[in-house]
Design an enzyme around this catalytic site. Structure first.
Site, mmCIF file in Angstrom:
data_model
loop_
_atom_site.group_PDB
_atom_site.id
_atom_site.type_symbol
_atom_site.label_atom_id
_atom_site.label_comp_id
_atom_site.label_asym_id
_atom_site.label_seq_id
_atom_site.Cartn_x
_atom_site.Cartn_y
_atom_site.Cartn_z
ATOM 1 N N GLU A 182 0.849 -1.204 0.000
ATOM 2 C CA GLU A 182 0.000 0.000 0.000
ATOM 3 C C GLU A 182 0.877 1.244 0.000
ATOM 4 O OE1 GLU A 182 -3.111 -0.119 2.939
ATOM 5 O OE2 GLU A 182 -3.909 -1.988 2.140
ATOM 6 N N ARG A 191 -1.152 9.449 0.838
ATOM 7 C CA ARG A 191 -2.551 9.737 0.493
ATOM 8 C C ARG A 191 -2.868 11.214 0.314
ATOM 9 N NH1 ARG A 191 -5.589 5.274 4.248
ATOM 10 N NH2 ARG A 191 -4.790 3.595 2.970
ATOM 11 N N ARG A 195 -1.696 9.351 8.547
ATOM 12 C CA ARG A 195 -1.515 7.951 8.928
ATOM 13 C C ARG A 195 -0.977 7.116 7.758
ATOM 14 N NH1 ARG A 195 -5.063 3.334 8.465
ATOM 15 N NH2 ARG A 195 -6.216 4.783 7.175
ATOM 16 N N HIS A 245 -11.495 9.902 5.536
ATOM 17 C CA HIS A 245 -11.260 8.485 5.793
ATOM 18 C C HIS A 245 -10.801 8.222 7.219
ATOM 19 C CE1 HIS A 245 -10.229 4.385 4.859
ATOM 20 N NE2 HIS A 245 -8.947 4.567 5.068
ATOM 21 N N HIS A 289 -9.019 9.648 1.874
ATOM 22 C CA HIS A 289 -8.583 8.507 1.057
ATOM 23 C C HIS A 289 -8.818 8.902 -0.396
ATOM 24 C CE1 HIS A 289 -8.199 4.535 -0.637
ATOM 25 N NE2 HIS A 289 -7.841 4.065 0.543
HETATM 26 C C1 SIN Z 1 -7.428 0.824 2.113
HETATM 27 O O1 SIN Z 1 -7.719 -0.361 1.983
HETATM 28 O O2 SIN Z 1 -7.030 1.529 1.207
HETATM 29 C C2 SIN Z 1 -7.592 1.425 3.456
HETATM 30 C C3 SIN Z 1 -6.562 0.921 4.348
HETATM 31 C C4 SIN Z 1 -6.317 1.931 5.410
HETATM 32 O O3 SIN Z 1 -6.875 3.009 5.374
HETATM 33 O O4 SIN Z 1 -5.510 1.647 6.279
#
Ligand code: SIN
Length: 543
Positions: free
Chosen positions: A114, A274, A366, A331, A228
């Site tokens: 991620e 993000r 975060r 988010h 997000h």
């Molecule tokens: C996501 O799946 O993109 C969200 C994961 C997160 O916000 O930690």
């Protein structure tokens, strides 16, 4: 008046709430309250997973550094160290207790990628159903002694000059009750519901922040709301999250002119932090272009992302076209009720854990998938702390009495919730500036009488109005913090102060209602205090 006395009242139904309740219930009498049903929470909606440095090639130190970089050095380093160092062993404990994460064909844990992580370290379950699977496992682990009272909302805290000693609730039948407890724990999630576009469950409106603030607890870092980048957009609505893991598997963002909008913007391209990705999308939308997530390179999309597949199909989006329309949505709230690593707030007897708390672990932004790990690590720390504490109240609090107000129920005229959400999105959203924030603050202030007299009028109001008044108050505090921080850092971006300013490094804007008290800050690096005139502290005046 008769009162039921508990050792601990936990408010919330997500992972932090249930983990805390479960740890404590072995030795304490615990009651859990949730304003909605027990599955209506953000943990249940989590797609991506849980970050943890468990790969042989990984180390807690690398995870620690990634967390600090994403958090723009606003993090409390001690909290980050606890998270990243203790996280892997605590994750292992959960796995040993039967939680099954996805594995690769050779039986090793399958690790996802991620944004802003320097390597694959995201554990996931059922593809993108991580939250659902973890909550299902957690419910199966719950001790019989944990009672969950659903659809009963905590609308006030019981406090006297010494400490917090219980809660006042209102249920959907309109019944009002008080419950006493030695410890009250807020684990209610964040505040995404203050914005019109959000990935959060509808019930997550930041109410606990107002409740804590009103009794004198310190709130901090309220200017940091993470957006997000990719919510599925249908018409002018954001209907649900498209996990960052989709970009981790090769999807990329493009506009309706066919341009790949993240290439060259940041070394990590589509997996940049993000805040950066959200701002690029915001600018595209602002200039009248549409933005899509192109999934042509993602292999086995339907199998890896069943929740997103189902969401697209229920909204008539054809995956065969490989283009998912997106918009950023509120988010995760990095700010919250200020706590130390044990969940203690500045009010004796009141604790906070998970997203509603701010122990500084996430800094200004975060790192993806750090929040479920936060729930695992800090719920246990809080539970251990309470189990080692004196477990009964040594004094008898006076009975809770209603205060009376001259404000008449029929004179209370509130805006529609959607109007508040639109204004928050527009003025306190992804991109902010002084004029917009002043406009928002001045509009919010027209409702100030209501939140100032809420203790007196609350017993004559229906739940929706009480909640809306709390939402207005929290929005006001968020907007005030955003106005005060005259720099851009992480999720807080000011068009009129577009750069990070070293003078603001490690400085926190805090709100504490009590006047002329010696402000107890539980985080060591807290320097700024708004609204309270605290002895020996610098006070920031904001209009
Ligand atoms: C996501 O799946 O993109 C969200 C994961 C997160 O916000 O930690």
């Amino acid at each position: 008046m008769s009162h039921t006395q508990y050792d601990v009242i936990v408010v919330g139904s997500g992972m932090s709430a249930l983990l805390t309740a479960n740890y404590l219930s072995k030795h304490m009498n615990v009651m859990v309250f949730t304003k909605s049903g027990k599955h209506e929470n953000n943990s249940f909606l989590a797609q991506g997973g849980v970050a943890g440095a468990i790969a042989k090639t990984d180390s807690w130190n690398q995870h620690y550094m990634d967390t600090l970089i994403a958090g723009c050095d606003h993090n409390n380093k001690y909290s980050v160290q606890l998270l990243t160092k203790q996280g892997p062993a605590m994750l292992q404990e959960i796995i040993d207790n039967g939680m099954k994460f996805d594995e690769d064909p050779s039986g090793n844990l399958s690790l996802g990628m991620e944004g802003a992580h320097s390597m694959r370290r995201i554990l996931h379950a059922g593809g993108d159903q991580t939250g659902k699977k973890i909550m299902k496992w957690l419910h199966s682990q719950l001790k019989e002694s944990v009672t969950i009272l659903e659809h009963e909302t905590v609308v006030n805290l019981l406090v006297d000059s010494e400490r917090c000693y219980g809660v006042k609730t209102l249920n959907t039948l309109g019944q009002r009750r008080t419950y006493r407890a030695t410890h009250v724990v807020f684990a209610t999630g964040g505040a995404g519901g203050l914005y019109s576009y959000t990935s959060n469950n509808n019930s997550v409106t930041g109410m606990a922040l107002a409740l804590a603030y009103r009794v004198g607890a310190t709130l901090t870092d309220l200017e940091f709301m993470q957006f997000h980048p990719t919510m599925l957009r249908v018409g002018d609505k954001a209907v649900g999250l498209i996990s960052e893991a989709v970009r981790g598997e090769g999807a990329y963002l493009m506009n309706n002119e066919g341009k790949s909008i993240m290439s060259g913007v940041h070394p990590l391209n589509d997996l940049a932090p993000r805040d950066i990705v959200s701002r690029v999308i915001f600018n595209e939308l602002d200039q009248g272009r549409e933005v899509f997530l192109n999934i042509e390179h993602v292999r086995n999309f339907e199998a890896r992302f069943p929740t997103i597949t189902q969401m697209c199909s229920s909204h008539g989006i054809n995956l065969a076209n490989k283009l998912l329309p997106v918009v950023p949505g509120a988010h995760f709230f990095m700010g919250g009720i200020e706590t130390n690593e044990n969940g203690e707030t500045s009010i004796e007897g009141l604790y906070a854990v998970g997203e509603v708390a701010c122990n500084g672990v996430h800094g200004a932004n975060r790192l993806a998938s750090n929040s479920l790990l936060e729930a695992i690590v800090f719920s246990k720390k809080l539970a251990e702390h309470l189990l080692n504490k004196e477990s009964t109240i040594q004094w008898m609090p006076t009975d809770y009495r209603e205060k009376l107000s001259s404000l008449k129920r029929e004179t209370i005229i509130l805006p529609a919730k959607e109007e508040l959400q639109k204004k928050m999105m527009k003025y306190a959203g992804i991109v902010r500036n002084k004029n917009g924030l002043l406009k928002l603050i001045s509009w919010l202030k027209t409702y100030q009488t209501y939140w100032e007299s809420l203790d007196e009028i609350e017993s004559s109001l229906p739940l929706e109005k009480i909640e809306l008044i709390y939402m207005l108050q929290v929005s006001y505090l968020i907007a005030s913090s955003a106005l005060n921080r005259e720099e851009s850092r992480g999720a807080h971006f000011r068009l009129d102060f577009p750069y990070l300013n070293e003078n603001w490094k490690q400085k926190r804007i805090m709100h504490q209602k009590k006047q002329n008290i010696s402000c107890k800050s539980v985080l060591t690096n807290a320097l700024f205090v708004a609204d309270a005139k605290c002895k020996g502290e610098k006070t920031v005046e904001y209009i």
